[in-house]
Design a protein around this motif. Sequence first.
Motif, mmCIF file in Angstrom:
data_model
loop_
_atom_site.group_PDB
_atom_site.id
_atom_site.type_symbol
_atom_site.label_atom_id
_atom_site.label_comp_id
_atom_site.label_asym_id
_atom_site.label_seq_id
_atom_site.Cartn_x
_atom_site.Cartn_y
_atom_site.Cartn_z
ATOM 1 N N ARG A 126 -12.224 2.040 -1.326
ATOM 2 C CA ARG A 126 -11.413 1.744 -2.509
ATOM 3 C C ARG A 126 -11.456 0.274 -2.902
ATOM 4 N NH1 ARG A 126 -6.062 5.685 -1.828
ATOM 5 N NH2 ARG A 126 -7.216 7.646 -2.094
ATOM 6 N N GLN A 127 -11.622 -0.607 -1.934
ATOM 7 C CA GLN A 127 -11.767 -2.030 -2.275
ATOM 8 C C GLN A 127 -13.010 -2.231 -3.133
ATOM 9 O OE1 GLN A 127 -10.093 -4.798 -2.071
ATOM 10 N NE2 GLN A 127 -8.374 -4.292 -0.736
ATOM 11 N N ASN B 293 0.838 -1.202 0.000
ATOM 12 C CA ASN B 293 0.000 0.000 0.000
ATOM 13 C C ASN B 293 0.876 1.256 0.000
ATOM 14 O OD1 ASN B 293 -1.802 2.053 0.453
ATOM 15 N ND2 ASN B 293 -2.478 1.307 2.472
ATOM 16 N N GLU C 116 -9.962 2.542 2.794
ATOM 17 C CA GLU C 116 -9.703 1.217 2.220
ATOM 18 C C GLU C 116 -11.018 0.496 1.907
ATOM 19 O OE1 GLU C 116 -6.847 0.308 1.271
ATOM 20 O OE2 GLU C 116 -6.853 -1.873 1.037
ATOM 21 N N CYS D 8 -7.331 -1.213 -5.548
ATOM 22 C CA CYS D 8 -6.297 -1.503 -4.556
ATOM 23 C C CYS D 8 -5.086 -2.256 -5.098
ATOM 24 C CB CYS D 8 -6.912 -2.213 -3.356
ATOM 25 S SG CYS D 8 -8.018 -1.103 -2.455
ATOM 26 N N ASN E 286 -8.202 -5.830 6.946
ATOM 27 C CA ASN E 286 -7.251 -4.721 6.962
ATOM 28 C C ASN E 286 -6.253 -4.794 5.813
ATOM 29 O OD1 ASN E 286 -8.691 -4.291 9.237
ATOM 30 N ND2 ASN E 286 -6.947 -3.954 10.573
ATOM 31 N N THR E 287 -6.795 -4.782 4.625
ATOM 32 C CA THR E 287 -5.956 -4.905 3.436
ATOM 33 C C THR E 287 -5.050 -3.685 3.253
ATOM 34 O OG1 THR E 287 -7.791 -4.064 2.124
ATOM 35 C CG2 THR E 287 -7.518 -6.449 2.224
ATOM 36 N N SER E 288 -5.393 -2.587 3.898
ATOM 37 C CA SER E 288 -4.547 -1.379 3.821
ATOM 38 C C SER E 288 -3.313 -1.515 4.708
ATOM 39 C CB SER E 288 -5.320 -0.158 4.305
ATOM 40 O OG SER E 288 -5.560 -0.267 5.699
ATOM 41 N N PRO F 295 -7.875 5.621 7.362
ATOM 42 C CA PRO F 295 -7.500 4.533 6.446
ATOM 43 C C PRO F 295 -8.527 3.395 6.438
ATOM 44 C CG PRO F 295 -5.622 5.200 7.774
ATOM 45 C CD PRO F 295 -6.818 5.905 8.331
ATOM 46 N N SER G 219 -12.344 -3.652 7.371
ATOM 47 C CA SER G 219 -11.305 -2.722 7.807
ATOM 48 C C SER G 219 -11.591 -2.413 9.260
ATOM 49 C CB SER G 219 -11.471 -1.423 7.023
ATOM 50 O OG SER G 219 -10.504 -1.229 6.073
#
Lengths: 403, 396
Positions: free
Chosen positions: A364-365, A194, A361, A370, A342-344, A357, A300
Motif C-alpha cells: 500500500r505504501q 492506521n 503495508e 497510506c 513499520n509505517t503500519s 500487515p 516493513s
Amino acid sequence: MGMRGTQVSRNQLAVIGTGYSPIARRSQLGLGALAVNAVQRAAEDANLKIEDIDGICTYTRPAEAMPGFTDGVDFVGVDFLVRTLGLAGIRWYASLDRAVTVAAFVHALHAVYAGECDYALVYRAMHNPTGALTANRFTVDFADHGRQFQAPYGLGAQLMGAALTYSEYMGRYGASREDMGAFIVNNRHNAAMNPDAVFYQKPITLDDYMNSRILSWPMALLDCDMPVDGVSALIVTTAERAKNHVKNPVYVAGHVTLGFDYLHAQGFGSWETNMTSVGLIGRALWSRSGLKPSDVDMASLYDGFSYLMYMWLEGLGFCGEGEAHEFIRDGRIAIDGELPLNTSGGSLGAGRLHGGPQLIEAVRQIQGRCGPRQVKDVKVTLANAGAPTGGCSAVLFTNEPVA
Amino acid sequence: MGAKGADGCAIVGTAYSRIGRQPAAGMAALAVEACREAVADAGLRMDDIDGFAAFHRPSESMPGQIEGIDFAGAQLAVRLFGLRDVAWFCSVDRGLFVAAVVEAMGAIRTGTCKYVVVLRALNNPTSNPWARFVDETTPISAAHSAPYGLPALGAPLPYSQYISRYGAERHAMASVVAELRRNAAANPNALFYQHSFREDDYLSAPMIMDPLCVHDIDSPVSGAAALVLTSAERARDLQWPPAYVAAHASLGFDFSGRGVLTWDSMMESARHLAATVWKGSGIGPNAVDTVQLYDSYSYLLYMWLEAFGFCDAGEAHRFVGDGRTSVNGALPMNTSGGSLGMGRLHGAAQVIEGVLQLQNRCDLRQVKGASVALVTVGVPTLGAGGLLLTSEPVGG
C-alpha cells in the motif's frame, strides 16, 4: 544461490489486491467470518471476482495448537475457505507450518509463475482464544528431551528464549531499553494513524514503554506483539494479467525463504546463530533482486518481538554490526526519515498477524494509499517476517519492473 | 510464463532409510540416511542440493514434540548437513508427500533452486496415542460424531457405504490385500518383506472398526524416505533415467463440510483431483502402465480406480479381480506393496515406487516396459495429490 544472479521470476509477478478484516483483541465475529470478509475486501481491491481465485495459500499454525482445534473456528485452513467461498476452480493450494505468512506469499509467487494458478490468494487468520496463552508457562512437571537443559534454569519457551538473545545483544553492544523505546514509540505513533491497526489512535510515550511490565528481562509487555482476532489477505497474479485489474499493481523484485539454526542452539539461539542466518537471507535477497539496501524507501520488518528489528537492520545491511540501536534514533526511522520503518505500526502496533500487515503495508505504501502515514515517493519497499533460525521470508516490492 | 504445462521437472534419485515398527535409529539419523542415499542415488553430492521440502507432521501432534526425535523436517536436514548455500525450504502441513513435491516443483521452475530434496520421516511412538477418546468433551469438529462412537473422522463409514451400495464383498478386498502383501514380500524396502500372507489371514483378522480389519489399515513405522527433484533439462545428465513429472496436482478439499468422511464427498474430491491431473498431461487412463495408489485404508484403492476412470462407479471391487492389478496384470497396482505392505510413509512409498518402475529397477516386482505411472497420495477430502510420471518428457 547468492552468487547466482537475479531470479527469472523478477518483475514477472505482482500484487493486485490487499484486504484486512476488522482487527480486534477479541472479535464478536467468528474467525471464519473474518476470513471471508478479508478475502472479499482483497478481491474487491483487485477488481477480481472471488470465483476467479484458483490458488490459495496460508500459514495455518494457531498461536497455540490444541487437540480438537476446528477449521473455521480456532484457525482457518484452506479447506474451510475453499468450501465457504465456493472456489470450484481451485487448482493449487499450499498450507504451511513454517516461516509464517511471507513464506506463504513466496509459495504463491512460485505457483503463479509456474502456471499452477492464475490468481493466488494468500491469507493469514489468527484467533486470540479467551484466557491466557499457556505457551510461555510450564505446564508439565517433567522436562524431557532438550528441555531438560533449559527448563530447570527458567527457560520455558519463546519469550524467555527471546529475552536471552536480546540481552546478549545489549551486553555485547551496550544497548539499553531506552534505545529500544525509540523504535517502540515510533511504531505506536504509526499504528495510531492506521485504521487497520489494533492500536489505532493509541500512541504511547517513552515513559509508557519504560514503565511497561517486564515479562522476562529485558522483554517488557510492549516488546511483544498483541494477539488479535483478525485476518489479512493479498491477491497475487502475473505482472501481465495485473494490468487488466488495477492501475497500480505492485511488482515483486525478489523473494527469499530461508532461516536455519546452523549451530543447533536451543530456543531462539545465540545472537551469532541468528545473524548467520539473517546474513544468508540478505545475501540471497539482494542478489536475486539486483537491488541494495539504499534502494529501499520503506521497510516493513517483522517485530513479533521488538529486538528482531536489530537483527534485520544489521543483518540485511541497513547499518553495521552492533549499530542498530543507534541507527533507530533521531527520527531516522520516522515516516519522513531516512528509512521509514513499520509505517503500519508493525506487529507491535497493528497486531499479531504473522507477516500479513508487513506485506500489505509494503504494497500500500507503493500504491500511495497510506493517508497520514504515507511516505513520499515510494518506489521500493521491503517486507519480511519470521524468526531468523526458525524460518523466515523476505520480499522486495517495486512500483515498476526493475531495470 | 504461467500455464507452462508440467513438463519442467523430473525425479532423479530416491531412497528409503531403514524402516521398521520399532526405530532402527533416531528420527534424525533415519532422515539423514534417506536424504544422503537419495542424493547419492541421483549421482549428486550433498553440496549440490540447494532446496529442501518436507511434510514433517508427526502422526499425532502432541505438546513438547522435538524435531529430530519426534519428527524431522527440512530445517533439521539443512542444519545436520550444514548446507550454507541452500536457496529455499518449505514445510507443508497438509497434502502429505505430494504437496511437498509440488511446492518443490515451484521452487525449481522459478529458478529458485536447482536440486531439491523432498523428505518424509515418520516416527512410530512407543505409546499408541491414535484415534482414542481422551477427553470428556469433544471438539466442535467431532460434536456430531463422537457421541455415536466415531472417534476422529470415521474411516470405516465410507467403506461400509460402498459395500452396501455396490454389493462389494470382503473376499474381494481379501484378494487385493493378499496381492499387495505378496508384492511387499518381494520388496526389500517393505515392512512386510518376506512375510507370507494369505487371504484367510485377512478374513480371520480382528476387526478394528467394522468393516475395517487390522489389515485394511497401514502399519505405523519409524522410517524415512526422500527423493531428489530437478529440472527436466538437468535430469538428463544424471545417474538413472529420469522420471518426468508429466502432470501433477495437490488438492483435496471437503466440499461437503460434513467433517465425517462419506463416500460421496470423498469421490467428489477425488474426481476433482483426477480431472486436474488428466487435464494437465493430455494422457488418459489407457496410457498408464502401472498405478501406485494411496492405501492407508484399503478401500481408498477402489476410490482412486473409479475416480481416475480406470473403471466405472461401483465396479472397482470387481475390476481388481482376476489378477488384473497384479504385477503381470493389465494394470499393475501398488507393486511395492503400497502403504499396507510397506508401512505408513504418507505417500513417499507410492511416489518412489512409481519412479523405480520407470527406471526399471524393481526386480521381481518390475512391470515390463513401464513408461507411464500414476501416483496418488492422501485421503481425498483431507489433502491429496496426484503425479503422472513418464519415462519420456511429455508435451515438449
